[in-house]
Design a protein around this motif. Structure first.
Motif, PDB file in Angstrom:
ATOM      1  N   CYS A  27       0.814  -1.118  -0.095  1.00 27.60           N
ATOM      2  CA  CYS A  27       0.134   0.012   0.003  1.00 27.60           C
ATOM      3  C   CYS A  27       0.965   1.257   0.071  1.00 27.60           C
ATOM      4  O   CYS A  27       0.256   2.333  -0.021  1.00 27.60           O
ATOM      5  CB  CYS A  27      -0.788  -0.114   1.192  1.00 27.60           C
ATOM      6  N   MET A  28       2.183   1.096   0.124  1.00 27.06           N
ATOM      7  CA  MET A  28       2.924   2.326   0.220  1.00 27.06           C
ATOM      8  C   MET A  28       4.155   2.318  -0.745  1.00 27.06           C
ATOM      9  O   MET A  28       5.475   2.227  -0.556  1.00 27.06           O
ATOM     10  CB  MET A  28       3.585   2.339   1.580  1.00 27.06           C
ATOM     11  N   LYS A  32       2.614  18.664  -5.997  1.00 27.19           N
ATOM     12  CA  LYS A  32       2.273  19.679  -5.018  1.00 27.19           C
ATOM     13  C   LYS A  32       0.857  19.673  -4.966  1.00 27.19           C
ATOM     14  O   LYS A  32       0.276  20.177  -5.952  1.00 27.19           O
ATOM     15  CB  LYS A  32       2.988  20.993  -5.236  1.00 27.19           C
ATOM     16  N   GLY A  33       0.072  19.894  -4.009  1.00 23.17           N
ATOM     17  CA  GLY A  33      -1.012  19.862  -3.847  1.00 23.17           C
ATOM     18  C   GLY A  33      -1.992  18.634  -4.021  1.00 23.17           C
ATOM     19  O   GLY A  33      -3.318  18.558  -4.109  1.00 23.17           O
ATOM     20  N   CYS A  34      -1.191  17.668  -4.278  1.00 23.87           N
ATOM     21  CA  CYS A  34      -1.979  16.377  -4.662  1.00 23.87           C
ATOM     22  C   CYS A  34      -1.636  15.168  -3.566  1.00 23.87           C
ATOM     23  O   CYS A  34      -0.960  15.393  -2.989  1.00 23.87           O
ATOM     24  CB  CYS A  34      -1.669  15.842  -6.039  1.00 23.87           C
ATOM     25  N   LEU A  35      -2.588  14.414  -3.561  1.00 25.77           N
ATOM     26  CA  LEU A  35      -2.229  13.090  -2.583  1.00 25.77           C
ATOM     27  C   LEU A  35      -1.162  12.301  -3.227  1.00 25.77           C
ATOM     28  O   LEU A  35      -1.267  11.830  -4.369  1.00 25.77           O
ATOM     29  CB  LEU A  35      -3.795  12.528  -2.507  1.00 25.77           C
ATOM     30  N   THR A  36      -0.689  11.668  -2.325  1.00 32.22           N
ATOM     31  CA  THR A  36       0.570  10.333  -2.674  1.00 32.22           C
ATOM     32  C   THR A  36       0.012   9.374  -3.275  1.00 32.22           C
ATOM     33  O   THR A  36      -1.225   9.240  -2.938  1.00 32.22           O
ATOM     34  CB  THR A  36       1.407  10.336  -1.543  1.00 32.22           C
ATOM     35  N   PRO A  37       0.445   8.803  -4.239  1.00 35.91           N
ATOM     36  CA  PRO A  37      -0.017   7.447  -4.663  1.00 35.91           C
ATOM     37  C   PRO A  37      -0.259   6.407  -3.639  1.00 35.91           C
ATOM     38  O   PRO A  37      -1.270   5.598  -3.319  1.00 35.91           O
ATOM     39  CB  PRO A  37       0.882   6.870  -5.567  1.00 35.91           C
ATOM     40  N   GLY A  38       0.451   6.523  -2.492  1.00 36.06           N
ATOM     41  CA  GLY A  38       0.484   5.602  -1.301  1.00 36.06           C
ATOM     42  C   GLY A  38      -1.052   5.942  -0.480  1.00 36.06           C
ATOM     43  O   GLY A  38      -1.703   4.974  -0.065  1.00 36.06           O
ATOM     44  N   THR A  39      -1.128   7.279  -0.447  1.00 38.86           N
ATOM     45  CA  THR A  39      -2.185   7.655   0.182  1.00 38.86           C
ATOM     46  C   THR A  39      -3.807   7.296  -0.575  1.00 38.86           C
ATOM     47  O   THR A  39      -4.562   6.974  -0.019  1.00 38.86           O
ATOM     48  CB  THR A  39      -2.447   9.178   0.507  1.00 38.86           C
ATOM     49  N   LYS A  40      -3.334   7.441  -2.008  1.00 38.42           N
ATOM     50  CA  LYS A  40      -4.589   7.037  -2.592  1.00 38.42           C
ATOM     51  C   LYS A  40      -4.959   5.530  -2.529  1.00 38.42           C
ATOM     52  O   LYS A  40      -5.989   4.915  -2.294  1.00 38.42           O
ATOM     53  CB  LYS A  40      -4.688   7.332  -4.130  1.00 38.42           C
ATOM     54  N   VAL A  89     -13.524   7.393   3.251  1.00 33.97           N
ATOM     55  CA  VAL A  89     -12.218   7.978   3.389  1.00 33.97           C
ATOM     56  C   VAL A  89     -12.360   9.460   3.171  1.00 33.97           C
ATOM     57  O   VAL A  89     -12.781   9.640   2.051  1.00 33.97           O
ATOM     58  CB  VAL A  89     -11.230   7.339   2.623  1.00 33.97           C
ATOM     59  N   VAL A  90     -11.906  10.249   3.993  1.00 34.02           N
ATOM     60  CA  VAL A  90     -11.812  11.771   3.805  1.00 34.02           C
ATOM     61  C   VAL A  90     -10.580  12.187   3.966  1.00 34.02           C
ATOM     62  O   VAL A  90      -9.949  11.965   5.124  1.00 34.02           O
ATOM     63  CB  VAL A  90     -12.856  12.553   4.359  1.00 34.02           C
ATOM     64  N   PHE A  91      -9.900  12.982   3.186  1.00 31.94           N
ATOM     65  CA  PHE A  91      -8.535  13.516   3.641  1.00 31.94           C
ATOM     66  C   PHE A  91      -8.816  14.900   3.513  1.00 31.94           C
ATOM     67  O   PHE A  91      -9.119  15.519   2.573  1.00 31.94           O
ATOM     68  CB  PHE A  91      -7.415  13.168   2.450  1.00 31.94           C
ATOM     69  N   PRO A  92      -8.239  15.571   4.704  1.00 30.39           N
ATOM     70  CA  PRO A  92      -8.186  17.201   4.409  1.00 30.39           C
ATOM     71  C   PRO A  92      -7.120  17.582   3.477  1.00 30.39           C
ATOM     72  O   PRO A  92      -6.220  16.910   3.410  1.00 30.39           O
ATOM     73  CB  PRO A  92      -7.880  17.623   5.915  1.00 30.39           C
TER      74      PRO A  92
END
Length: 194
Positions: free
Chosen positions: A6-7, A14-22, A35-38
């Motif tokens: 998963c990581m 910049k300003g985007c979620l990492t592929p690992g976070t996705k 799932v909600v990410f600030p």
């Protein structure tokens, strides 16, 4: 699912979620979670959550925390002193009753209380005058760089002895002065050595 799967080690734009976070989001959604990410953990325009900018000056929350810790420590010291004084007044009050000597029908008590402040002397005085009924009492303590003196006379003994006169007499012996009433008087002196 394995954590390593998963990581992936990819830097985000910049300003985007990492592929690992996705990938973590997909894993949790697959398990039935929403799932909600600030988008940011800091205020808009701030580079750090731990710094507040006021005008041209930055104040860190750590600085505010240090000041608050100092205030709390002072409060704790004050409360510990008050608790110690209350324990002293409570524990010594009853033990002092046995020390009273009867002179011409009046119980007389003169005692030095170690570690007492002016409030403790007053509280102990009140307790003793309530219990001794017909009495003349002088309590003294060294509080920091001062001598504190409390004199008390029960209502039925005021015609024979005045607390103010008694406290003033004792205070003059140690270079102090008195705030006096007939039934209760407090006095202080600047030098405990005298």
């Amino acid at each position: 699912m394995a954590a390593a799967a998963c990581m992936p080690p990819v830097a985000p734009a910049k300003g985007c979620l990492t592929p690992g976070t996705k990938l973590w989001a997909r894993c949790w959604r697959a398990e039935g979670y929403h799932v909600v990410f600030p988008d940011s953990f800091t205020a808009r325009g701030e580079s750090s959550i731990c710094v507040q900018t006021i005008g041209k000056r930055s104040i860190t929350q750590q600085h505010e925390l240090a000041a608050r810790i100092g205030q709390v420590q002072e409060q704790v010291k004050l409360i510990e002193k008050e608790l110690s004084a209350a324990k002293l007044a409570f524990s010594q009050g009853d033990a002092l009753l046995d020390s009273a000597v009867e002179v011409k029908g009046i119980k007389v008590l003169a005692v030095k209380l170690d570690g007492a402040d002016a409030k403790t002397l007053r509280d102990t005085m009140d307790k003793l005058t309530d219990k001794l009924k017909t009495a003349v009492i002088v309590l003294a303590a060294v509080d920091g760089d001062k001598v504190q003196i409390a004199a008390g006379v029960t209502a039925d003994s005021i015609s024979k002895v005045k607390a103010g006169d008694l406290a003033n007499f004792v205070a003059l012996q140690v270079g102090g002065k008195c705030g006096c009433k007939p039934d209760m008087a407090m006095a202080g002196a600047p030098m405990p050595a005298s």
